[in-house]
Design a protein around this motif. Sequence first.
Motif, PDB file in Angstrom:
ATOM      1  N   GLN A  54      23.081  62.467 102.898  1.00  7.14           N
ATOM      2  CA  GLN A  54      23.489  63.409 102.739  1.00  7.14           C
ATOM      3  C   GLN A  54      24.229  63.574 101.738  1.00  7.14           C
ATOM      4  O   GLN A  54      24.927  63.809 100.560  1.00  7.14           O
ATOM      5  N   ARG A  55      25.724  62.712 102.790  1.00  6.26           N
ATOM      6  CA  ARG A  55      26.715  62.387 101.674  1.00  6.26           C
ATOM      7  C   ARG A  55      27.131  61.496 100.863  1.00  6.26           C
ATOM      8  O   ARG A  55      27.070  61.885  99.510  1.00  6.26           O
ATOM      9  N   ARG A  60      26.697  60.897  94.969  1.00  2.00           N
ATOM     10  CA  ARG A  60      25.333  60.408  93.727  1.00  2.00           C
ATOM     11  C   ARG A  60      25.317  61.525  92.534  1.00  2.00           C
ATOM     12  O   ARG A  60      25.798  60.770  91.108  1.00  2.00           O
ATOM     13  N   GLU A  61      25.727  62.392  92.801  1.00  4.45           N
ATOM     14  CA  GLU A  61      25.305  63.202  91.777  1.00  4.45           C
ATOM     15  C   GLU A  61      26.737  63.996  91.168  1.00  4.45           C
ATOM     16  O   GLU A  61      26.254  64.708  90.274  1.00  4.45           O
ATOM     17  N   ALA A  90      24.350  73.758  95.087  1.00  2.00           N
ATOM     18  CA  ALA A  90      23.727  73.653  96.175  1.00  2.00           C
ATOM     19  C   ALA A  90      23.717  72.979  97.098  1.00  2.00           C
ATOM     20  O   ALA A  90      23.444  73.456  98.188  1.00  2.00           O
ATOM     21  N   TYR A  91      24.980  72.893  97.274  1.00  2.00           N
ATOM     22  CA  TYR A  91      26.237  72.107  99.011  1.00  2.00           C
ATOM     23  C   TYR A  91      26.855  73.024  99.033  1.00  2.00           C
ATOM     24  O   TYR A  91      27.260  72.420 100.019  1.00  2.00           O
ATOM     25  N   ASN A  92      27.165  74.294  99.153  1.00  2.00           N
ATOM     26  CA  ASN A  92      27.886  75.568  99.887  1.00  2.00           C
ATOM     27  C   ASN A  92      26.462  76.147 100.284  1.00  2.00           C
ATOM     28  O   ASN A  92      26.091  76.737 100.004  1.00  2.00           O
ATOM     29  N   ARG A  93      27.232  75.804 101.937  1.00  2.00           N
ATOM     30  CA  ARG A  93      26.174  76.365 102.763  1.00  2.00           C
ATOM     31  C   ARG A  93      26.758  77.873 102.991  1.00  2.00           C
ATOM     32  O   ARG A  93      26.291  79.148 103.262  1.00  2.00           O
ATOM     33  N   ALA A  94      27.875  78.044 103.891  1.00  5.51           N
ATOM     34  CA  ALA A  94      28.668  78.643 103.657  1.00  5.51           C
ATOM     35  C   ALA A  94      29.136  80.199 103.106  1.00  5.51           C
ATOM     36  O   ALA A  94      28.971  79.706 101.235  1.00  5.51           O
TER      37      ALA A  94
END
Length: 106
Positions: A54-55, A60-61, A90-94
């Motif tokens: 995931q990291r 890469r993105e 997309a990568y923020n969950r909180a």
Amino acid sequence: MPANLPPDDFIQLPEKSGVYYFYNAMKTVIYVRKAVNIKKRVASHFTCNNISLQRQNFSREIDSISFQICATELMALVLECTEIKKLWPAYNRALKRFMPKYGLYQ
């Protein structure tokens, strides 16, 4: 540093309090975060020993970085919260769940 990220994007980062944004190749915000020292915090994303899949995909993105300087850490926190709710990265969950925890009353 991610291969797609221009070195100038990192060099221009200030050592001040504020909010930084990671963008993908389509110029869509994929991550928003506040920091007391923007440059130091962004550097920590790329120097950690966490090599999970995931990291790796996250790194890469990343195609570019921008920032917004704030006068105080509190202002950065409020800006971060509103930007995550508005941009839905997309990568923020909180902070994606709507739970009103504050308000201004007269």
